[in-house]
Design an enzyme around this catalytic site. Structure first.
Site, PDB file in Angstrom:
ATOM      1  N   ARG A  40       0.861  -1.177   0.000  1.00 27.68           N
ATOM      2  CA  ARG A  40       0.000   0.000   0.000  1.00 27.68           C
ATOM      3  C   ARG A  40       0.898   1.228   0.000  1.00 27.68           C
ATOM      4  O   ARG A  40       2.115   1.133   0.090  1.00 27.68           O
ATOM      5  CB  ARG A  40      -1.012   0.017   1.153  1.00 27.68           C
ATOM      6  CG  ARG A  40      -0.739  -0.780   2.381  1.00 27.68           C
ATOM      7  CD  ARG A  40       0.388  -0.276   3.205  1.00 27.68           C
ATOM      8  NE  ARG A  40       0.260   1.146   3.490  1.00 27.68           N
ATOM      9  CZ  ARG A  40       1.264   1.941   3.723  1.00 27.68           C
ATOM     10  NH1 ARG A  40       2.512   1.478   3.696  1.00 27.68           N
ATOM     11  NH2 ARG A  40       1.098   3.229   3.973  1.00 27.68           N
ATOM     12  N   GLY A  41       0.267   2.402  -0.111  1.00 31.03           N
ATOM     13  CA  GLY A  41       1.028   3.627  -0.295  1.00 31.03           C
ATOM     14  C   GLY A  41       1.034   3.938  -1.781  1.00 31.03           C
ATOM     15  O   GLY A  41       1.392   3.101  -2.602  1.00 31.03           O
ATOM     16  N   ASP A  56      -3.134  10.507  -1.466  1.00 32.40           N
ATOM     17  CA  ASP A  56      -3.485   9.516  -2.476  1.00 32.40           C
ATOM     18  C   ASP A  56      -3.949  10.174  -3.762  1.00 32.40           C
ATOM     19  O   ASP A  56      -3.832   9.596  -4.835  1.00 32.40           O
ATOM     20  CB  ASP A  56      -4.544   8.552  -1.940  1.00 32.40           C
ATOM     21  CG  ASP A  56      -3.918   7.605  -0.926  1.00 32.40           C
ATOM     22  OD1 ASP A  56      -3.759   8.014   0.241  1.00 32.40           O
ATOM     23  OD2 ASP A  56      -3.532   6.491  -1.314  1.00 32.40           O
ATOM     24  N   ASN A  89      -6.513  11.629   1.318  1.00 31.84           N
ATOM     25  CA  ASN A  89      -5.515  10.811   2.005  1.00 31.84           C
ATOM     26  C   ASN A  89      -6.265   9.892   2.967  1.00 31.84           C
ATOM     27  O   ASN A  89      -7.487   9.967   3.120  1.00 31.84           O
ATOM     28  CB  ASN A  89      -4.492  11.700   2.731  1.00 31.84           C
ATOM     29  CG  ASN A  89      -3.284  10.923   3.217  1.00 31.84           C
ATOM     30  OD1 ASN A  89      -2.732  10.104   2.476  1.00 31.84           O
ATOM     31  ND2 ASN A  89      -2.874  11.146   4.458  1.00 31.84           N
ATOM     32  N   LYS A  90      -5.535   9.027   3.629  1.00 33.67           N
ATOM     33  CA  LYS A  90      -6.083   8.040   4.557  1.00 33.67           C
ATOM     34  C   LYS A  90      -7.135   8.639   5.489  1.00 33.67           C
ATOM     35  O   LYS A  90      -6.963   9.750   5.993  1.00 33.67           O
ATOM     36  CB  LYS A  90      -4.919   7.488   5.383  1.00 33.67           C
ATOM     37  CG  LYS A  90      -5.280   6.461   6.428  1.00 33.67           C
ATOM     38  CD  LYS A  90      -5.946   5.243   5.855  1.00 33.67           C
ATOM     39  CE  LYS A  90      -5.105   4.658   4.729  1.00 33.67           C
ATOM     40  NZ  LYS A  90      -5.873   3.697   3.910  1.00 33.67           N
ATOM     41  N   GLN A 138      -1.769   1.329  10.190  1.00 32.65           N
ATOM     42  CA  GLN A 138      -0.516   1.494   9.447  1.00 32.65           C
ATOM     43  C   GLN A 138       0.488   2.359  10.212  1.00 32.65           C
ATOM     44  O   GLN A 138       1.694   2.193  10.059  1.00 32.65           O
ATOM     45  CB  GLN A 138      -0.775   2.127   8.076  1.00 32.65           C
ATOM     46  CG  GLN A 138      -1.549   1.250   7.098  1.00 32.65           C
ATOM     47  CD  GLN A 138      -3.037   1.527   7.147  1.00 32.65           C
ATOM     48  OE1 GLN A 138      -3.572   2.007   8.161  1.00 32.65           O
ATOM     49  NE2 GLN A 138      -3.728   1.221   6.069  1.00 32.65           N
ATOM     50  N   ARG A 141      -8.171  -0.685  -6.499  1.00 30.41           N
ATOM     51  CA  ARG A 141      -8.318   0.383  -5.499  1.00 30.41           C
ATOM     52  C   ARG A 141      -8.564   1.688  -6.251  1.00 30.41           C
ATOM     53  O   ARG A 141      -7.623   2.369  -6.682  1.00 30.41           O
ATOM     54  CB  ARG A 141      -7.073   0.474  -4.604  1.00 30.41           C
ATOM     55  CG  ARG A 141      -6.861  -0.832  -3.805  1.00 30.41           C
ATOM     56  CD  ARG A 141      -6.006  -0.625  -2.592  1.00 30.41           C
ATOM     57  NE  ARG A 141      -6.651   0.295  -1.662  1.00 30.41           N
ATOM     58  CZ  ARG A 141      -5.994   0.987  -0.731  1.00 30.41           C
ATOM     59  NH1 ARG A 141      -4.677   0.853  -0.614  1.00 30.41           N
ATOM     60  NH2 ARG A 141      -6.628   1.812   0.079  1.00 30.41           N
TER      61      ARG A 141
END
Lengths: 369, 369
Positions: free
Chosen positions: A50-51, A267, A277-278, A226, A120
């Site tokens: 991920r990332g 992201d 983002n997250k 994470q 994703r």
């Protein structure tokens, strides 16, 4: 220290995508070897890799895995030596079956590209990487052998550029970090999120390499932790002092004056600077504003999507409710209750003090395009 | 529905403190029976019983357990029938050993009171309850038998008043809840947190009983997940629709307009309205302000500590780092990293639209005392 932070996050070796299985950290450090498109997509969906930058590299190599899976017969293989050598050899491709047509090869690549990009939907780098690869197979290669060589070169270029991006971004960002800094971060944006040593966390690594003292405060980052699992592991491994906290403790921490700045990854970034983002990032940005702490976004320029005028157009992936309702096999909520589980949120540009890419740090107002 | 929400959270039966072990929920509903002061304090510290009002009841009964532990010989016992009967019988105390002096009895109570009050220093109700009990043994009882009867009466009164408080508070708070409401809450403030049916969550139960449609959004409330485990369990049990979310998702949820108001409990309220509550509350209050959603505090008036002029004087309990670094026996962060784990935060009065007690809803500016 910087080179030590370059992890084998995503590499293509002997026809297989090799990944650090990040779902096993911090308890276990294990490299998994994926030889099918289905296994690559499963690993992406399950966040074994991920990332945003690392997803781009994994997505590009994943296309090659799909070809290897379909026509691999032991007589040829894709094999990359990046980052250890500058350029991978393409000799190992010579045995590719002569009977496979350009048409069949491109059809397989088209289908694999659609499958990977859909795994994703919010992560623009995944789509960016497979689109970039598609320009190769839709280009002017005249033989399957030359096409395969061009595809390996292009995937390696994505990988190598990611390494270079991390180094450049880190240097630009480090200039914003004071000495004796406390840096609050969210999720993981280090070497595990890239093929280099990170974006937002790479800024910290670059500041430390430049001789600054930095204490990292890592939001644990529910639901998948994470921050606690990966950011804390990377900092601890690199000898950087790190303190983990639950998201709920961030307001009190920020109110106490021990945080110099917040740095997070991204992201997807819209033309006006709105940043996906997250999940949890938006909350941290609002809290930072209240307590007068600068809030920075650090991400490769490939994360910027100038086709989106603002953040309202960014698609937000909704993930499985069981990520919230279970942990480590234990039910954390009663069976049958609903869970709200968006993977990302969108932080409005007005809350972002600077956006740092490999090209430098930009201050508001943001106008990308 | 309301009576169904009255749970056997903390009761004194046959000399033992009976508690629902809340650390086992939602997987298992189990009543534990505690017969020593040490077991009572362990249960309080480990949050087998938690929630300010329930702690007050458990603390008062815990004093009686200490006496039973010291001189219990099978010939007498403390036994409460609250809430099933209005007044407990004190006949069962007649066999208390005649050789025990008032001095020894009071010394044991003094020592037990100090031990219980120190177990969780932020929770004012624990101290409030043992102080109230202390006025009994420092009062005018002339025989040990009459003192024991007075102590049981006083502990039962604390228990009964908590039930009455919940009913009154719920009625006052329900008036603030619109029909078809979405209510965001943090931690657990329901029947498990009181001996009745709750404070902040009791407001929801009272609104539902009054015929309103309410959808509860429950912050999971890391690190100990009281929202996911307990609030969701109570709502689900009561037939109230409930959605669990991670703290990081609250900003996005609040930005979307589906939350009518936020209601939380309190562990201590200063004279100016500053409110200590479960870690994470401050963040929710700041987010609610940004999105124009009213933020209410619901707590018994015993939670108000007029001796504290503002929130800066409220002692904040720091809890074990392993609450953050482990979950269900699994490491969530590498060994050796630090964790920041305050149990509470303080929300400034300026963010609180109303404070609801059993005496009514008060609007700012707050001046308690």
């Amino acid at each position: 220290m910087r080179e030590r932070m370059i992890l084998p996050t995503a590499r293509l070796q002997h026809g297989a995508l090799h990944l650090i299985d990040q779902t096993l950290l911090p308890a276990e450090y294990r490299i998994i070897e994926l030889t099918t498109l289905e296994a690559v997509c499963e690993a992406i969906y399950m966040l074994r890799v991920r990332g945003a930058p690392a997803l781009g590299v994994a997505g590009a190599y994943g296309l090659l895995v799909a070809v290897q899976e379909t026509w691999g017969d032991g007589s040829w293989e894709f094999h990359s030596t990046v980052p250890d050598d500058e350029i991978s050899s393409t000799e190992s491709l010579a045995g590719f079956p002569a009977g496979v047509s350009m048409h069949d090869l491109c059809a397989r690549l088209d289908q694999a590209a659609r499958t990977i990009a859909a795994t994703r939907p919010t992560a623009v780098n995944l789509k960016w990487a497979v689109d970039r690869m598609a320009t190769v197979w839709r280009g002017d290669a005249t033989t399957t052998h030359s096409l395969l060589a061009d595809l390996l070169d292009e995937a390696d270029a994505i990988h190598r550029e990611d390494l270079d991006m991390c180094r450049a971004l880190g240097a630009h960002g480090a200039a914003l970090i004071p000495d004796d800094a406390g840096v609050l971060t969210h999720c993981n944006t280090g070497g595990l999120a890239t093929s280099g040593y990170g974006t937002a966390l790479g800024v910290v690594f670059a500041a430390v390499e430049a001789g600054k003292q930095v204490h990292v405060f890592a939001d644990e980052t529910r639901p998948l932790l994470q921050g606690a699992r990966l950011t804390a592991w990377e900092c601890h491994r690199g000898g950087i002092p790190v303190t983990v906290l639950v998201e709920g403790a961030a307001a009190t921490l920020l109110s106490q004056g021990s945080v110099s700045c917040v740095i997070v990854g991204a992201d997807r970034i819209a033309a006006n600077g709105d940043t996906a983002n997250k999940i949890g990032t938006l909350g941290v940005a609002i809290l930072a504003q209240r307590y007068g702490v600068p809030f920075y976004v650090a991400a490769p320029s490939s994360t910027i999507d100038p086709a989106l005028s603002d953040g309202s157009a960014i698609p937000i992936e909704q993930r499985d409710a069981d990520e919230v309702r279970h942990f480590a096999g234990v039910a954390t909520a009663p069976d049958g209750v609903h869970a709200y589980n968006p993977a990302f949120d969108v932080t409005p540009a007005e809350l972002i003090a600077a956006i740092i890419t490999e090209n430098g740090a930009v201050r508001p107002p943001y106008r990308f395009g």
